[in-house]
Design a protein around this motif. Structure first.
Motif, PDB file in Angstrom:
ATOM      1  N   GLY A   1     -16.170   3.110  -7.472  1.00 35.59           N
ATOM      2  CA  GLY A   1     -14.929   3.868  -7.437  1.00 35.59           C
ATOM      3  C   GLY A   1     -14.664   4.467  -6.068  1.00 35.59           C
ATOM      4  N   ILE A   2     -15.711   4.983  -5.438  1.00 35.38           N
ATOM      5  CA  ILE A   2     -15.555   5.532  -4.087  1.00 35.38           C
ATOM      6  C   ILE A   2     -15.158   4.433  -3.111  1.00 35.38           C
ATOM      7  CG2 ILE A   2     -16.796   6.637  -2.183  1.00 35.38           C
ATOM      8  CD1 ILE A   2     -18.448   8.126  -4.292  1.00 35.38           C
ATOM      9  N   LEU A   3     -15.755   3.243  -3.270  1.00 34.48           N
ATOM     10  CA  LEU A   3     -15.367   2.130  -2.409  1.00 34.48           C
ATOM     11  C   LEU A   3     -13.901   1.770  -2.603  1.00 34.48           C
ATOM     12  CD1 LEU A   3     -18.487  -0.225  -2.677  1.00 34.48           C
ATOM     13  CD2 LEU A   3     -17.793   1.217  -0.749  1.00 34.48           C
ATOM     14  N   ARG A   4     -13.425   1.814  -3.834  1.00 34.62           N
ATOM     15  CA  ARG A   4     -12.012   1.534  -4.079  1.00 34.62           C
ATOM     16  C   ARG A   4     -11.127   2.562  -3.379  1.00 34.62           C
ATOM     17  NH1 ARG A   4     -14.000   0.242  -9.309  1.00 34.62           N
ATOM     18  NH2 ARG A   4     -13.485   2.307 -10.110  1.00 34.62           N
ATOM     19  N   ILE A   5     -11.550   3.829  -3.449  1.00 33.43           N
ATOM     20  CA  ILE A   5     -10.767   4.885  -2.788  1.00 33.43           C
ATOM     21  C   ILE A   5     -10.742   4.666  -1.283  1.00 33.43           C
ATOM     22  CG2 ILE A   5     -10.713   7.356  -2.291  1.00 33.43           C
ATOM     23  CD1 ILE A   5     -11.775   7.857  -5.096  1.00 33.43           C
ATOM     24  N   LEU A   6     -11.894   4.309  -0.717  1.00 36.70           N
ATOM     25  CA  LEU A   6     -11.955   4.092   0.732  1.00 36.70           C
ATOM     26  C   LEU A   6     -11.100   2.900   1.146  1.00 36.70           C
ATOM     27  CD1 LEU A   6     -15.758   4.757   1.412  1.00 36.70           C
ATOM     28  CD2 LEU A   6     -13.816   6.267   1.874  1.00 36.70           C
ATOM     29  N   THR A   7     -11.190   1.790   0.392  1.00 35.33           N
ATOM     30  CA  THR A   7     -10.412   0.611   0.771  1.00 35.33           C
ATOM     31  C   THR A   7      -8.915   0.859   0.615  1.00 35.33           C
ATOM     32  OG1 THR A   7     -10.749  -0.231  -1.483  1.00 35.33           O
ATOM     33  CG2 THR A   7     -12.242  -1.013   0.232  1.00 35.33           C
ATOM     34  N   LEU A   8      -8.521   1.571  -0.432  1.00 33.78           N
ATOM     35  CA  LEU A   8      -7.098   1.877  -0.595  1.00 33.78           C
ATOM     36  C   LEU A   8      -6.625   2.850   0.478  1.00 33.78           C
ATOM     37  CD1 LEU A   8      -6.880   2.170  -4.478  1.00 33.78           C
ATOM     38  CD2 LEU A   8      -5.739   0.476  -3.052  1.00 33.78           C
ATOM     39  N   SER A   9      -7.472   3.800   0.835  1.00 42.24           N
ATOM     40  CA  SER A   9      -7.107   4.725   1.916  1.00 42.24           C
ATOM     41  C   SER A   9      -6.926   3.973   3.224  1.00 42.24           C
ATOM     42  CB  SER A   9      -8.169   5.813   2.058  1.00 42.24           C
ATOM     43  OG  SER A   9      -8.318   6.538   0.853  1.00 42.24           O
ATOM     44  N   LEU A  10      -7.808   2.996   3.473  1.00 38.44           N
ATOM     45  CA  LEU A  10      -7.670   2.175   4.674  1.00 38.44           C
ATOM     46  C   LEU A  10      -6.382   1.373   4.633  1.00 38.44           C
ATOM     47  CD1 LEU A  10      -8.759   0.999   7.323  1.00 38.44           C
ATOM     48  CD2 LEU A  10     -10.118  -0.620   5.964  1.00 38.44           C
ATOM     49  N   ALA A  11      -6.052   0.828   3.460  1.00 38.40           N
ATOM     50  CA  ALA A  11      -4.811   0.059   3.335  1.00 38.40           C
ATOM     51  C   ALA A  11      -3.601   0.938   3.586  1.00 38.40           C
ATOM     52  CB  ALA A  11      -4.742  -0.572   1.948  1.00 38.40           C
ATOM     53  N   ILE A  12      -3.621   2.169   3.068  1.00 39.71           N
ATOM     54  CA  ILE A  12      -2.501   3.090   3.293  1.00 39.71           C
ATOM     55  C   ILE A  12      -2.368   3.408   4.777  1.00 39.71           C
ATOM     56  CG2 ILE A  12      -1.714   5.444   2.865  1.00 39.71           C
ATOM     57  CD1 ILE A  12      -2.917   5.208   0.051  1.00 39.71           C
ATOM     58  N   ALA A  13      -3.499   3.639   5.450  1.00 43.84           N
ATOM     59  CA  ALA A  13      -3.458   3.915   6.896  1.00 43.84           C
ATOM     60  C   ALA A  13      -2.862   2.733   7.661  1.00 43.84           C
ATOM     61  CB  ALA A  13      -4.864   4.235   7.394  1.00 43.84           C
ATOM     62  N   CYS A  14      -3.225   1.517   7.268  1.00 45.73           N
ATOM     63  CA  CYS A  14      -2.685   0.332   7.944  1.00 45.73           C
ATOM     64  C   CYS A  14      -1.177   0.202   7.726  1.00 45.73           C
ATOM     65  CB  CYS A  14      -3.398  -0.922   7.447  1.00 45.73           C
ATOM     66  SG  CYS A  14      -5.154  -0.993   7.851  1.00 45.73           S
ATOM     67  N   ILE A  15      -0.716   0.476   6.494  1.00 48.03           N
ATOM     68  CA  ILE A  15       0.722   0.372   6.213  1.00 48.03           C
ATOM     69  C   ILE A  15       1.488   1.445   6.977  1.00 48.03           C
ATOM     70  CG2 ILE A  15       2.462   0.438   4.393  1.00 48.03           C
ATOM     71  CD1 ILE A  15       0.297  -0.514   2.437  1.00 48.03           C
ATOM     72  N   LEU A  16       0.923   2.669   7.030  1.00 46.32           N
ATOM     73  CA  LEU A  16       1.577   3.733   7.796  1.00 46.32           C
ATOM     74  C   LEU A  16       1.658   3.382   9.276  1.00 46.32           C
ATOM     75  CD1 LEU A  16       0.065   6.940   6.119  1.00 46.32           C
ATOM     76  CD2 LEU A  16       2.447   6.171   6.038  1.00 46.32           C
ATOM     77  N   SER A  17       0.607   2.783   9.802  1.00 46.47           N
ATOM     78  CA  SER A  17       0.632   2.381  11.214  1.00 46.47           C
ATOM     79  C   SER A  17       1.720   1.351  11.478  1.00 46.47           C
ATOM     80  CB  SER A  17      -0.738   1.839  11.635  1.00 46.47           C
ATOM     81  OG  SER A  17      -0.992   0.581  11.024  1.00 46.47           O
ATOM     82  N   GLN A  18       1.956   0.447  10.518  1.00 47.14           N
ATOM     83  CA  GLN A  18       3.023  -0.535  10.668  1.00 47.14           C
ATOM     84  C   GLN A  18       4.392   0.133  10.608  1.00 47.14           C
ATOM     85  OE1 GLN A  18       2.818  -3.622  11.499  1.00 47.14           O
ATOM     86  NE2 GLN A  18       4.955  -4.250  11.192  1.00 47.14           N
ATOM     87  N   LEU A  19       4.540   1.146   9.747  1.00 44.01           N
ATOM     88  CA  LEU A  19       5.809   1.862   9.682  1.00 44.01           C
ATOM     89  C   LEU A  19       6.096   2.587  11.001  1.00 44.01           C
ATOM     90  CD1 LEU A  19       5.676   3.340   6.053  1.00 44.01           C
ATOM     91  CD2 LEU A  19       7.318   1.670   6.935  1.00 44.01           C
ATOM     92  N   PHE A  20       5.082   3.232  11.577  1.00 47.04           N
ATOM     93  CA  PHE A  20       5.275   3.883  12.874  1.00 47.04           C
ATOM     94  C   PHE A  20       5.547   2.855  13.966  1.00 47.04           C
ATOM     95  CE2 PHE A  20       2.565   7.354  10.931  1.00 47.04           C
ATOM     96  CZ  PHE A  20       3.628   8.232  10.768  1.00 47.04           C
ATOM     97  N   TYR A  21       4.937   1.721  13.852  1.00 49.98           N
ATOM     98  CA  TYR A  21       5.081   0.657  14.864  1.00 49.98           C
ATOM     99  C   TYR A  21       6.515   0.132  14.903  1.00 49.98           C
ATOM    100  CZ  TYR A  21       4.445  -3.863  17.153  1.00 49.98           C
ATOM    101  OH  TYR A  21       4.560  -4.948  17.983  1.00 49.98           O
ATOM    102  N   ILE A  22       7.137  -0.090  13.747  1.00 51.28           N
ATOM    103  CA  ILE A  22       8.481  -0.667  13.745  1.00 51.28           C
ATOM    104  C   ILE A  22       9.523   0.346  14.206  1.00 51.28           C
ATOM    105  CG2 ILE A  22       7.893  -2.307  11.929  1.00 51.28           C
ATOM    106  CD1 ILE A  22       9.339  -0.558   9.941  1.00 51.28           C
TER     107      ILE A  22
END
Length: 1006
Positions: free
Chosen positions: A677-698
């Motif tokens: 479960g902790i791994l799922r939280i970490l991977t989803l948190s990483l995915a959210i960070a990546c999506i946010l970085s793309q939003l700032f990038y555009i």
């Protein structure tokens, strides 16, 4: 308050009329009105009963309705008619397999009402209902509806209900009887008068919907009950006959009925003279008494006997000691033998004995010991008859022994006389002796908590060999007074077991290294010795499914392994409760319960108490440590020490269980799921960070926004939306496969911190889905604004049609290839469905192609960059639509489950039914190879995107040109970017000019 009181009274009245009472009354019984409109007709037809009736005593307790209903109702008695006569009902056995259950003629009777208003000096009016039929796999324990009589028939079952009204009387006949004489109303099946076969219509089709029926009220039922049941007078006898002439289509030959009174009637022990024929002098010296076995002599003999036999069956031991002709040695003691029993050739395979209606009465001590009188009925059960239904039968016939006898604590022997079927008052049919014991000493050859014999009283004219029976021990039963009676176990095969162990585990360097690195189940040093033994016995107990080792190419059926630890060192019975049976004694040496014919057993001179002890069993347990890297399965090897020409020889059996779990590992389950479960939280948190970085990038790279593939974003949105729709988890999905069918424990389901993790995962999935939709919105709006620019040049706006078409084509071809490969590898296995557990814990079934499709969706998400690569080639981009942190980070998120799956235990999901979402390694599509190939392909796609954004389309085309051959087509100006000033002005307010933005675009980005 009055209204509330009225409503409560109404609810109580409804509840009383709705539920059944203990006499198996039907639902809404009180809605039936009992009419006594045939009193005069009843008196005329029952005159022969009234002529011998006694005057009923006023206030007699048997006259109350409850007493008559309880004592005179019975279920699952027997009925029969003379052969080759006019039968009562047909039976359809066309679709019934030859090896199906035994055909049973059963009858049940209920007294429904006692009407004191029509009471006379010698009788009282009663109403009732009888249900009788022919059945294979059913019994008549439920009282039928009394609103109207019925007849029903379908393959394997015929049943008739008859509504009755009549009188109850008492007489002095046969030592005192209680008699019911009733007139019945029924819907009888009609016979065909113009055919030689009276039930010709049964051979047709569609008869079950509308069978030809005739209403008949000329039925007379007479039932006779003994007032005081004894050994020779405990049967309910009855007859049902038609009052119609033989020429009438409603006529049927007389039906005979037999049943037993059961424990509701007070049994009278008054057969000392008959009992003495079998048990005098007491105790009777049979082979078991001569063997000097240690048996139970405590105060709770009857209590233990009732508990061990209630609803349970005893097995019949082959006559392996018999030395005579086949008819003598193959006979099932005094019982009748049908075709099934005769087909066993004296091995009595699957033949059972059921002990019913056990009643005990303690008397004054004799010979300084506790003395009890015991009564019971022994019922022999054919191999195909269901044990559950047999235990509910009450008819007395040639498969039953009514028994009465004595037990004395001085000897511990229960000696009884047995009477076959229905006997006369003199006991002329009481020709059997029954000796029964409760052993206290167990060994590899003695595994019975009940053992006994049935023999002939007249030794000079005996017609059968003494029949032995037993009930095998189950550790789950060792918890009451019997378990505290100094039980012990005698180890007699230690040397043989040691030789087997030495042969199968030779001493070498590899064994030493293995034992030094791995730990296996052992005694706990910190616990009390006996308690530590109990905990170890729990770890050594096996209750699992298994498959052949090695796994054959063709799919084999599942084998259930049930191995209980009966004794471990000085500990005979475990302090904890275990399940079911497969007894392992003498460590690695197992006796085989041989079920060959009596002649083969007699000729086998090396049997020990009828058991084949020349069997080797080796159970190899998995280590308690390194279970994440070592398969947590047990291996079982069973082989015969006999030569191949021996009739008792069998081929070696090698099995491998499904994943096992030791006691301490159950505690680790919570931590394992918590870690995941902790791994799922970490991977989803990483995915959210990546999506946010793309939003700032555009926001800073507006001219490249239209070139982000909407198909790629849709694939990601699909991956996040499925868990929200189906209730599955973000990275894992609950799958219930045939190999992992254990459900999570109660503690796991109720763990609060795991619920917090689950809710956190769902929240992060929702955030990821929302951010991905925001990305889609940004890209879509940028393309819409490009279309509104002047001059209108829609051909310059990136289109997803070709991207969607090419991507779909590639995945459809890939899915077809997967199905073809899977079908080739599983062509020899039968098709089966994959089961999964949804969020409501309900089991659902998917066909294999559906399961493969669901799993292929997971592959589409792993290859989410494929649409972007295709779009980059079609649009011939000269920009960087995706930020490196975004597409590399999301790729890493998609690869982490595969990396984790590759590193964890070789057997996927050792303890639970949770599997990765869309990743089921049991299928050919996903395997250890897939855990390597899929990440490598995903990494390759990320490298291609990086190269496409690093180099312009022209530079990339030149790099992929070999001589005159070009891998990429010539560049086109169709998707050449327009000046971005108007787009930027529309997307971002407060912009300082085109020059500044071009300067920002020229800088290298992440």
């Amino acid at each position: 308050m009055k209204i509330v009181g009225f409503l409560m009274l109404l609810c109580i009245s409804f509840t009383h009329s709705y539920f059944m009472d203990r006499d198996l009354q039907p639902i809404n019984e009180n809605t039936v009105t009992y009419k006594y409109d045939r009193i005069d007709e009843v008196k005329r037809e029952c005159a022969f009963v009234l002529n011998s009736a006694l005057e009923l005593k006023p206030g007699y307790n048997r006259m109350n309705g409850i007493g008559i209903k309880k004592e005179l109702s019975f279920i699952n008695g027997d009925w029969w008619q003379e052969a080759n006569g006019v039968s009562l009902m047909p039976f359809d056995g066309r679709d019934v397999p030859n090896n199906s259950s035994t055909r049973l003629n059963l009858v049940s009777f209920w007294v429904s009402d006692v009407d004191r208003s029509h009471r006379s000096e010698k009788s009282v009016s009663v109403s009732g209902v009888v249900q009788m039929g022919i059945t294979l796999e059913d019994s008549f324990v439920q009282k039928p509806y009394e609103g109207s009589p019925r007849f029903d028939i379908w393959p394997g079952q015929s049943q008739l209900s008859v509504l009755l009204q009549g009188i109850y009387t008492e007489s002095q006949d046969n030592g005192g009887e209680r008699v019911l004489c009733l007139l019945g109303n029924a819907m009888l099946p009609s016979r065909d008068p113009g055919s030689t076969d009276q039930w010709e219509w049964v051979k047709g089709f569609g008869y079950a919907n509308e069978p030809p029926l005739l209403q008949d009220d000329q039925i007379l039922l007479v039932l006779r009950y003994p007032k005081t049941p004894t050994l020779t007078n405990r049967a309910i006898r009855g007859s049902m006959r038609s009052l119609n002439p033989k020429s009438n289509l409603k006529y049927f030959d007389e039906v005979q009925i037999s049943s037993g009174l059961g424990t509701s009637a007070k049994y009278e022990f008054s057969s000392d003279k008959i009992v003495s024929k079998a048990c005098s002098p007491y105790p009777y010296k049979d082979n078991l008494m001569k063997g000097g076995i240690d048996i139970y002599k405590g105060l709770y003999f009857c209590l233990i006997l009732k508990r061990f036999t209630q609803g349970e069956a005893m097995i019949v031991v082959p006559n392996w000691r018999c030395n005579g002709n086949d008819d003598f040695c193959s006979k099932l003691g005094p019982f009748g033998s049908d075709k099934e029993i005769k087909a066993t050739n004296g091995s009595f395979k699957d033949v059972k004995l059921v002990l019913q209606d056990v009643q005990c009465e303690k008397e004054l001590s004799r010979n300084n010991g506790d003395f009890s009188r015991v009564s019971a009925v022994f019922r022999a059960v054919s191999p195909s008859e269901k044990q559950f239904h047999a235990a509910q039968r009450t008819g007395l016939n040639n498969m039953t022994l009514s028994a009465d006898g004595v037990w004395n604590s001085s000897s511990g022997q229960l000696c009884m006389v047995g009477c076959l079927g229905i006997v006369d008052v003199q006991g002329n049919g009481c020709k059997s002796r029954i000796c029964l014991y409760l052993p206290l000493l167990f060994s590899i050859k003695q595994r019975s908590i009940i053992m006994g014999t049935i023999s002939s009283i007249d030794e000079s004219a005996r017609s059968y060999f003494p029949l032995s029976f037993e009930k095998l021990v189950r550790p789950a039963e060792m918890w009451d007074q019997y378990a505290t009676a100094n039980l012990s176990y005698s180890y007699s095969k230690i040397d043989s077991a040691g030789a087997v162990l030495e042969k199968n585990e030779p001493f070498n360097v590899g064994t030493v290294i293995k034992k030094s690195l791995l730990k296996f189940p052992k005694l706990e040093d910190t616990q009390a010795f006996l308690f530590s033994l109990s905990l170890l016995s729990e770890d050594l107990t096996l209750h699992s499914s298994a498959f052949p080792d090695p796994i054959p190419k063709s799919r084999s059926s599942r084998t259930n392994i049930q191995m209980e630890i009966i004794s471990l060192g000085p500990l005979f019975w475990p302090l904890l409760v275990f399940r079911k049976r497969y007894n392992l004694g003498g460590r690695d040496s197992l006796p085989q319960d041989v079920r060959a014919s009596w002649r083969i057993l007699h000729d086998s001179m090396d049997l020990e108490d009828g058991l084949d002890c020349l069997v080797e069993v080796v159970v190899t347990y998995p280590p308690t440590t390194s279970r994440w890297l070592v398969s947590p399965t047990a291996r079982i090897s069973i082989s015969s020490q006999r030569t191949e020409d021996d009739p008792l020889y069998f081929s070696p059996i090698k099995l491998k269980t499904f994943p096992l779990m030791y006691r301490k590992q159950r505690e680790d389950i919570l931590s394992r799921r918590g870690v995941e479960g902790i791994l799922r939280i970490l991977t989803l948190s990483l995915a959210i960070a990546c999506i946010l970085s793309q939003l700032f990038y555009i926001r800073e790279n507006l001219d490249s926004v239209p070139y982000v593939s909407l198909v790629m974003l849709s694939v990601q949105a699909l991956g996040y939306s499925l868990p929200l729709i189906t209730g599955a988890e973000a990275i894992f999905k609950r799958m219930e496969t045939p190999e992992s069918y254990e459900s999570p424990s109660y503690d796991l389901q109720k763990s609060q911190w795991l619920q917090v993790i689950d809710y956190t995962v769902k929240l992060l999935v929702l955030v990821s889905f929302s951010l991905t939709l925001r990305l889609c919105q940004k890209v879509w709006k940028s393309r819409v604004r490009l279309l509104t620019r002047a001059p209108l040049e829609p051909h310059r706006v990136p289109s997803e049609k070709r991207v969607l078409l090419v991507t779909s084509t590639i995945h459809v071809i890939g899915y077809v290839i997967v199905l073809v490969i899977h079908s080739m590898k599983t062509s020899q296995r039968p098709l089966h469905g994959e089961r999964f557990v949804d969020s409501t814990r309900n089991s659902q079934t998917l066909r294999e192609w559906e399961t493969e499709l669901v799993e292929y969706v997971g592959l589409i998400q792993d290859f989410f960059l494929l649409p972007q690569i295709i779009g980059n080639l079609i649009w011939q981009i000269h920009c960087k639509p995706l930020r490196k942190l975004y597409f590399i980070g999301i790729t890493v998120v998609r690869l982490l489950p595969h990396i984790y799956d590759y590193m964890r235990s070789p057997i996927p999901n050792s303890y639970f039914s949770e599997e990765y979402e869309f990743v089921n390694p049991q299928f050919d599509f996903y395997s250890k190879f897939g855990d390597i190939a899929i990440p490598m392909t995903a990494i390759l796609l990320a490298v291609i995107v990086y190269v496409q954004q690093k180099w312009s389309y022209e530079k990339l085309g030149r790099a992929l040109t070999f001589g005159r051959h070009k891998l990429l087509p010539m560049g086109s100006k169709v998707y050449e970017r327009l000046p971005s000033q108007s787009v930027e002005a529309e997307l971002v307010t407060g912009v300082n000019g085109d020059a500044e933005r071009k300067k920002e675009h020229g800088e290298s980005d992440d």
